[in-house]
Design an enzyme around this catalytic site. Sequence first.
Site, PDB file in Angstrom:
ATOM      1  CG  ASP A  13       7.165  -2.786   1.145  1.00  0.00           C
ATOM      2  OD1 ASP A  13       7.185  -3.974   0.790  1.00  0.00           O
ATOM      3  OD2 ASP A  13       8.199  -2.159   1.485  1.00  0.00           O
ATOM      4  CG  ASP A  15      11.039  -6.604   4.164  1.00  0.00           C
ATOM      5  OD1 ASP A  15      10.921  -7.000   5.327  1.00  0.00           O
ATOM      6  OD2 ASP A  15      11.032  -7.363   3.180  1.00  0.00           O
TER       7      ASP A  15
HETATM    8  C1  BG6 Z   1      11.355  -7.273  -0.141  1.00  0.00           C
HETATM    9  C2  BG6 Z   1      12.622  -6.599   0.327  1.00  0.00           C
HETATM   10  O1  BG6 Z   1      10.297  -6.903   0.695  1.00  0.00           O
HETATM   11  O2  BG6 Z   1      11.495  -8.688  -0.107  1.00  0.00           O
HETATM   12  C3  BG6 Z   1      13.805  -7.089  -0.486  1.00  0.00           C
HETATM   13  O3  BG6 Z   1      12.476  -5.204   0.168  1.00  0.00           O
HETATM   14  C4  BG6 Z   1      13.880  -8.610  -0.426  1.00  0.00           C
HETATM   15  O4  BG6 Z   1      14.978  -6.525   0.057  1.00  0.00           O
HETATM   16  C5  BG6 Z   1      12.554  -9.194  -0.917  1.00  0.00           C
HETATM   17  O5  BG6 Z   1      14.922  -9.085  -1.255  1.00  0.00           O
HETATM   18  C6  BG6 Z   1      12.541 -10.725  -0.867  1.00  0.00           C
HETATM   19  O6  BG6 Z   1      12.632 -11.139   0.463  1.00  0.00           O
HETATM   20  P1  BG6 Z   1      12.904 -12.627   0.928  1.00  0.00           P
HETATM   21  O7  BG6 Z   1      12.621 -12.568   2.413  1.00  0.00           O
HETATM   22  O8  BG6 Z   1      11.911 -13.500   0.204  1.00  0.00           O
HETATM   23  O9  BG6 Z   1      14.293 -12.971   0.598  1.00  0.00           O
HETATM   24 MG    MG Z   2      10.175  -2.228   1.274  1.00  0.00          MG
END
Ligand code: BG6
Ligand code: MG
Length: 222
Positions: A13, A15
């Site tokens: 993953d 984030d």
């Molecule tokens: C995930 C995060 O990786 O991506 C979430 O953990 C986030 O917090 C999701 O909402 C979607 O991300 P984005 O950048 O498309 O808004």
């Molecule tokens: Mg994550």
Amino acid sequence: MDRSREIGAVILDLDGVITDTAEYHFHAWQRVAEEEGITFTREDNEALRGVSRRQSLELLLGEHIERYGEDTLEEIMDRKNRYYRNSLEQITPADFLEGAPALLAAIRSRGLKMAIGSASKNTRIVLQRLGIIEAFDVIADGYSVERTKPAPDLFLYAAEQMGVRPGQCIVIEDAASGVTAALAAEMVAVGVGPEERVGHAHYRYDTIAAVDLDEILDDLAQ
Ligand code: BG6
Ligand code: MG
């Protein structure tokens, strides 16, 4: 879990695993919540880890969602993304979570394939800012599949693109939804974070720096 497997790949993953963007997502949602007059705490944010932007908004608004029309929901998501994108400008190659570069190096030195499996549509921007977009065999992101975590689809897609069977993959995740997705994909789930969040993983470590790939591989080889 079937332990008699030969591991061929690791799916990470992004984030909260490679870099601390989980914190930036939280601050962006918190700002939006404040603007909408909704209480949103760090504790509430735990449920948003790993889930898509749309699902995050639904969780954040809860019953308040009835106040909003579809156009406003879109506007709120765009606003959150603008705040989030602004914070990404701070990211440099110095912004890895402690232990992440060493973990990536360990995966490579074991001859394993390596993919990113993130629900984020900003995945490529973050990887570019960190200067590691070339490091991965496959990047599975918020554009790759329809059904996001906790569905197994994103990880299954990453495995398919790498040419390995799901059972040959280890997934490293900081989100409850991501661990659930890895289990649903019948992969080895490694959770990073507290027991109450990722305790359902096969292996759990408090931090990325604590993840011991050799320990996991040795255990799986028994
Ligand atoms: C995930 C995060 O990786 O991506 C979430 O953990 C986030 O917090 C999701 O909402 C979607 O991300 P984005 O950048 O498309 O808004
Ligand atoms: Mg994550």
